[in-house]
Scaffold this active site. Structure first.
Site, short mmCIF file in Angstrom:
data_model
loop_
_atom_site.label_atom_id
_atom_site.label_comp_id
_atom_site.label_asym_id
_atom_site.label_seq_id
_atom_site.Cartn_x
_atom_site.Cartn_y
_atom_site.Cartn_z
N ASN A 1 11.04 1.32 10.55
CA ASN A 1 11.41 2.64 11.07
C ASN A 1 12.91 2.62 11.37
O ASN A 1 13.59 1.61 11.18
CB ASN A 1 10.60 2.96 12.33
CG ASN A 1 10.70 4.42 12.74
OD1 ASN A 1 10.51 5.33 11.92
ND2 ASN A 1 11.01 4.69 14.00
N ARG B 1 16.74 6.63 -2.27
CA ARG B 1 16.66 5.84 -1.04
C ARG B 1 15.61 4.75 -1.23
O ARG B 1 14.54 5.02 -1.77
CB ARG B 1 16.31 6.71 0.17
CG ARG B 1 17.37 7.76 0.49
CD ARG B 1 17.18 8.36 1.87
NE ARG B 1 17.51 7.43 2.91
CZ ARG B 1 17.26 7.65 4.21
NH1 ARG B 1 16.66 8.78 4.59
NH2 ARG B 1 17.58 6.76 5.13
N GLN C 1 19.75 11.17 15.32
CA GLN C 1 18.64 12.00 14.86
C GLN C 1 17.67 12.37 15.97
O GLN C 1 16.95 13.35 15.86
CB GLN C 1 17.93 11.30 13.70
CG GLN C 1 18.78 11.31 12.43
CD GLN C 1 18.48 10.14 11.52
OE1 GLN C 1 18.34 9.01 11.96
NE2 GLN C 1 18.41 10.40 10.24
N GLY D 1 13.01 11.78 6.58
CA GLY D 1 11.66 11.57 7.08
C GLY D 1 10.79 11.23 5.89
O GLY D 1 10.80 11.96 4.88
N ALA D 2 10.05 10.14 5.97
CA ALA D 2 9.34 9.62 4.80
C ALA D 2 8.46 10.65 4.10
O ALA D 2 8.58 10.85 2.88
CB ALA D 2 8.54 8.38 5.19
N ASP E 1 8.61 4.51 8.14
CA ASP E 1 9.00 4.80 6.76
C ASP E 1 8.29 3.92 5.76
O ASP E 1 8.18 4.29 4.59
CB ASP E 1 10.51 4.64 6.61
CG ASP E 1 11.27 5.77 7.29
OD1 ASP E 1 11.67 6.71 6.59
OD2 ASP E 1 11.43 5.72 8.52
#
Length: 352
Positions: A249, A91, A198, A49-50, A239
């Site tokens: 996303n 990431r 998720q 999760g960003a 994101d």
């Protein structure tokens, strides 16, 4: 919801992370004591999760630099710069990671010439500030979204953008959880969200714990439910948002947006200002992380793809801003987001 899960927590001698790869079977926590352990936790999606990634990376800098307290100032500085660069390689898509690390870098530069202990204290203060900022943003996003949900009771969401992906209430789930506290009962359909499930593993788990009515559907069921009139609204997180309002996303979000447009259903993207990357002009320039084929090939504990068959596994897709009904931030709502609307969020001041 009177209590909530804390996905990232500073514990002085370590950083405590909720291991999201173990959910929903087990609620277990990791003790992160080095930058290498934090990098691995981010890469393996133990923390995801960003906003949560950004918070975790900031605390990752702090926990690593505690190991260099007795080094010379030069050695400490070199280690700090190396740590920030290293964590940034974990990431590529979530811009909050780079935003948070840039904040830590700025603090480091402002502390030039100070004792290692003072620099360490300043870094920790900034990491805590980042966490608090994101928590305030989540609450404000939820309040803003609630103004758009008058009379709407059934929500479709994709992937997970709740408290375990952010702070406390989350972004896309924030109006649902705030509403629950106020006696507003939403019905939520959670896309399973292939390939790592998720939505099924995390969103359903989180909403169930909060007492919210949630039903999991496979990703390819969304269009049928929309056609049957069972979906009032779609809310997703993000994101990275480009300067023109295009939003990256979890893979599959673009498909949901196309379906929502066809069926005349509002499609809302929720995200804090820290998710906006004004240095990226459009969604075409957003780097898309491609993950290991094994997540698809062995996603259910057994091989589901024949040996020798190629697998393409991008983690994200980009939804063009034309398909977004509104982009909802802590600073306000941008209807039909475009470059002008995104820029207006920063009018007169930079993102804090």
């Amino acid at each position: 919801m009177n209590s909530y899960i804390v996905p990232v927590e500073w514990k002085d001698t370590y950083v405590r992370l909720l291991d999201q790869t173990a959910l929903p079977e087990r609620e277990t926590y990791l003790e992160i004591r080095t930058a290498e352990e934090m990098w691995d936790a981010i890469k393996r999606l133990c923390v995801r999760g960003a906003p949560a990634i950004g918070i975790a990376a900031a605390y990752g800098v702090c926990i690593e630099m505690k190991r260099y307290m007795d080094r010379t100032e030069k050695e400490y500085r070199a280690a700090l710069e190396k740590t920030i660069r290293y964590l940034g390689t974990s990431r590529p898509t979530a811009v909050n990671l780079f935003w948070a690390l840039e904040k830590m870098k700025q603090v480091s530069e402002a502390c030039e010439g100070k004792r290692n202990a003072d620099v360490c204290a300043a870094l920790l203060a900034e990491a805590r500030s980042i966490e608090k900022r994101e928590e305030r943003a989540c609450i404000a996003i939820g309040e803003n979204l609630l103004t758009l949900l008058q009379g709407k009771k059934t929500i479709l969401t994709h992937c997970n953008a709740g408290g375990i992906a952010t702070v406390r209430y989350g972004t896309a789930l924030s109006p649902i959880l705030l509403g629950k506290e106020r006696g507003i009962d939403f019905k939520v359909y959670a896309d399973e969200t292939r390939p790592l499930l998720q939505g099924a593993r995390l969103t359903a788990w989180e909403l169930q714990k909060a007492g919210v009515d949630v039903t999991v559907i496979t990703d390819n069921m969304a269009g049928m439910l929309m056609a049957q009139g069972k979906i009032d609204t779609v809310i997703v997180g993000c994101d990275r948002v480009a300067a023109n309002g295009d939003a990256a996303n979890k893979i599959g979000t673009y498909s949901v947006a196309v379906l929502a447009r066809y069926h005349g259903i509002p499609f809302y993207v929720a995200g804090p200002l820290s998710t906006i990357d004004r240095r990226t002009p459009t969604g075409r320039e957003i780097p898309i992380e491609e993950r290991a084929p094994g997540e698809v090939v062995n996603g259910f504990g057994r091989r589901t793809v024949p040996e020798g068959v190629n697998v393409y596994n991008p983690a994200f897709d980009v939804t063009p801003h034309e398909l977004i009904t509104a982009f909802v931030t802590e600073r306000g709502i941008v209807e039909r987001p475009d470059e002008e609307g995104i820029a207006a969020l920063f009018a007169g001041r930079e993102a804090e």
